[in-house]
Design a protein around this motif. Structure first.
Motif, short mmCIF file in Angstrom:
data_model
loop_
_atom_site.label_atom_id
_atom_site.label_comp_id
_atom_site.label_asym_id
_atom_site.label_seq_id
_atom_site.Cartn_x
_atom_site.Cartn_y
_atom_site.Cartn_z
N PRO B 90 0.82 -1.22 0.00
CA PRO B 90 0.00 0.00 0.00
C PRO B 90 0.85 1.27 0.00
N GLY B 91 0.45 2.23 -0.82
CA GLY B 91 1.10 3.54 -0.84
C GLY B 91 2.49 3.55 -1.43
N TRP B 92 2.84 2.55 -2.19
CA TRP B 92 4.20 2.42 -2.72
C TRP B 92 4.50 3.46 -3.80
N GLY B 93 3.59 3.66 -4.73
CA GLY B 93 3.83 4.59 -5.84
C GLY B 93 4.89 4.08 -6.79
N ILE B 94 5.84 4.97 -7.14
CA ILE B 94 6.93 4.57 -8.03
C ILE B 94 8.25 4.77 -7.28
N ILE B 95 9.00 3.70 -7.10
CA ILE B 95 10.25 3.78 -6.34
C ILE B 95 11.43 3.39 -7.24
N HIS B 96 12.49 4.18 -7.22
CA HIS B 96 13.71 3.87 -7.97
C HIS B 96 14.57 2.90 -7.17
N LEU B 97 14.06 1.71 -7.00
CA LEU B 97 14.69 0.73 -6.11
C LEU B 97 16.12 0.40 -6.55
N GLY B 98 16.32 0.28 -7.87
CA GLY B 98 17.65 -0.04 -8.39
C GLY B 98 18.68 0.99 -7.96
N ASN B 99 18.36 2.26 -8.19
CA ASN B 99 19.29 3.34 -7.83
C ASN B 99 19.56 3.38 -6.33
N ILE B 100 18.50 3.21 -5.55
CA ILE B 100 18.65 3.28 -4.08
C ILE B 100 19.65 2.22 -3.59
N ILE B 101 19.49 1.00 -4.10
CA ILE B 101 20.35 -0.10 -3.64
C ILE B 101 21.78 0.06 -4.17
#
Lengths: 320, 320
Positions: B90-101
């Motif tokens: 819930p409430g995730w939206g769009i996350i730049h997970l690759g860049n973050i990690i």
């Protein structure tokens, strides 16, 4: 017509006629020939006819021919230039058509499945100029298709990809010529469609279609259905709506699987026009996955007359 | 376990748990961690959990980590490394997970849709080692898929290709969660399947399944159906046969469209084993186009336990 502009020869190999054209880089046919295929007389006769047509076009020296493109029915290997068991060509077997033509004329030759050639034609000369990816569906005697992804044709393992006509929309549905059930071709292919209309016609004696068909004792054709619909005939309109809905349902499955949301509709039946396209769009939008709903686009094919010649010629300009 | 062999971290991001593993180039998990996802506590908490798991694995210095692969639900952009609106977050939206990690650990990171990751896993570590092209279908709570063509994943326009679960086999059929009708997921997805079995169970009071289900007052699961079938229960067997037939019909459409004839079947329900695979094969062979009939092959997935971790880790070894 500028002489000496770069051109291609496009050849549309059909069971009754072979159509030849000299086509320029804008997709304009500058010269055209139609010969009989002589398919019933065997492969040698067909190949002879193809050579005859090419010779005739080449005798006009005013064109810089860059290559020859052939759109053929059946299974085609682009790499090997082979055409395998095309329907309506008895005793054909497997012919290295590409090599035969290349050897005879010393001109580079591309052989492609006719449905793929139509999609490449639309990519090079038609709506595809403005699109990166689309699925082309051709509604004619059969229902064919081609898949363009990132400006490239998607060919599958053996070059047979894009058999949209044989997506089943109902596993318990209408029997298809291919042996399966509920294939979209068994709803949208010309003969199936006409038969469905005939079967329903007696229940709709008020239909103008009935009048047009019965009085003239002409064969019932998509053109007659189209004319009746244009005159506001409710039954004819309902036929087109039902057709569009079924095609749209099939395309929703295609779109979910391929992640391609723009559909180009070509072929004779596409003359049903806006009513058909609107119903395809509505049905598809209703049935695709949520992430796809906003993206669905249905466009009419730009190549209409002689799309076969143009598609075949486009193989020469397409970067393989 | 050889120390200093080349490894990858594979992360299987689920709504309840995040599973982490260090996986070698043969697809063997050398070390494993499972943490809660904390999806209900919001994106920051989830990302924190992911970082925690990676840190824990990296604290063991015996492995040469080549990269991090993440398999995530929802729409994933491989290029941008984004994860969009994953269901159950819930409430995730769009996350730049690759860049973050990547930024946090300075290790190259690949994010991919979990269904595609499973197919790539099978390509790199499983049956796909011997195959050029195949379609992977994963039968679980949902029905997912991935398309491998010439050793490459087919991603479509936006990386969402391979939604095999939402091929409709009957446009007037069972209502699917996606809003459409007759999707194969609405027949083969776990919950749908269990509901169908429950509804039919009262008509089959002689079934061992009835006994197993009713006496133990346990939830009815694919495992119970499987056990009953192994004991020769006719009703349970008929359920598996029907499931296989429906999946086979859907795969016939897929195969006709994509020109890919080898299907790998994975996921929990694939534990139905030979009966399931044989029925998929028979139905598919019955319904595909003639040129395809001789080529149809149905294979069980090789990656079973922790296919999610292995698939995610394979992203590091796969040449993008």
């Amino acid at each position: 017509m500028r002489k000496n502009e770069k051109c291609a020869i496009g050849i549309d190999l059909g069971g009754t006629f072979v159509k030849f054209g000299i086509v320029n880089q804008s997709g304009k046919i500058l010269k055209k020939i139609i010969l009989e295929s002589k398919a019933d007389k065997g492969t040698t006769s067909v190949v002879k006819q193809i050579k005859k047509g090419i010779n005739e076009l080449l005798s006009d020296e005013g064109f810089k021919i860059q290559g020859i493109g052939i759109g053929a029915p059946g299974i085609v290997s682009l790499k090997k230039g082979t055409v395998e068991h095309p329907p309506n060509f008895p005793g054909w077997g497997i012919i290295h058509l590409g090599n035969i033509i290349k050897k005879e004329f010393g001109i580079k030759t591309f052989v492609e499945n006719d449905a793929n050639a139509a999609a490449i034609g639309e990519l090079m000369f038609g709506m595809g100029k403005y699109l990166k990816s689309f699925v082309m569906i051709t509604l004619g005697t059969g229902v064919g298709g081609g898949i363009i992804l990132n400006k490239k044709i998607y060919r599958g393992e053996f070059g047979a990809a894009g058999e949209i006509g044989h997506i089943s929309i109902d596993v318990n549905g209408a029997k298809c010529n291919c042996g399966s059930y509920g294939c979209i071709e068994a709803y949208a292919g010309n003969n199936y469609l006409i038969n469905r209309v005939k079967n329903k016609l007696n229940d709709n004696p008020e239909s103008k279609l009935f009048e047009l068909f019965a009085k003239n004792s002409e064969p019932l054709t998509p053109k007659i259905i189209s004319e009746a619909a244009e005159k506001g005939d409710k039954f004819a309109i309902s036929i087109i709506e039902e057709l569009g809905t079924n095609v749209g349902y099939a395309m929703a499955s295609v779109s979910n699987l391929l992640d391609v949301s723009t559909i180009i509709v070509g072929g004779g039946v596409s003359a049903f026009g806006k009513t058909l396209l609107d119903n395809i769009h509505a049905a598809m939008k209703e049935r695709v996955l949520l992430s796809m709903k906003g993206r669905v686009k249905i466009l009419p094919a730009k190549l209409k007359n002689e799309a076969g010649i143009k598609g075949a010629s486009s193989l020469v300009f397409y970067s393989h």
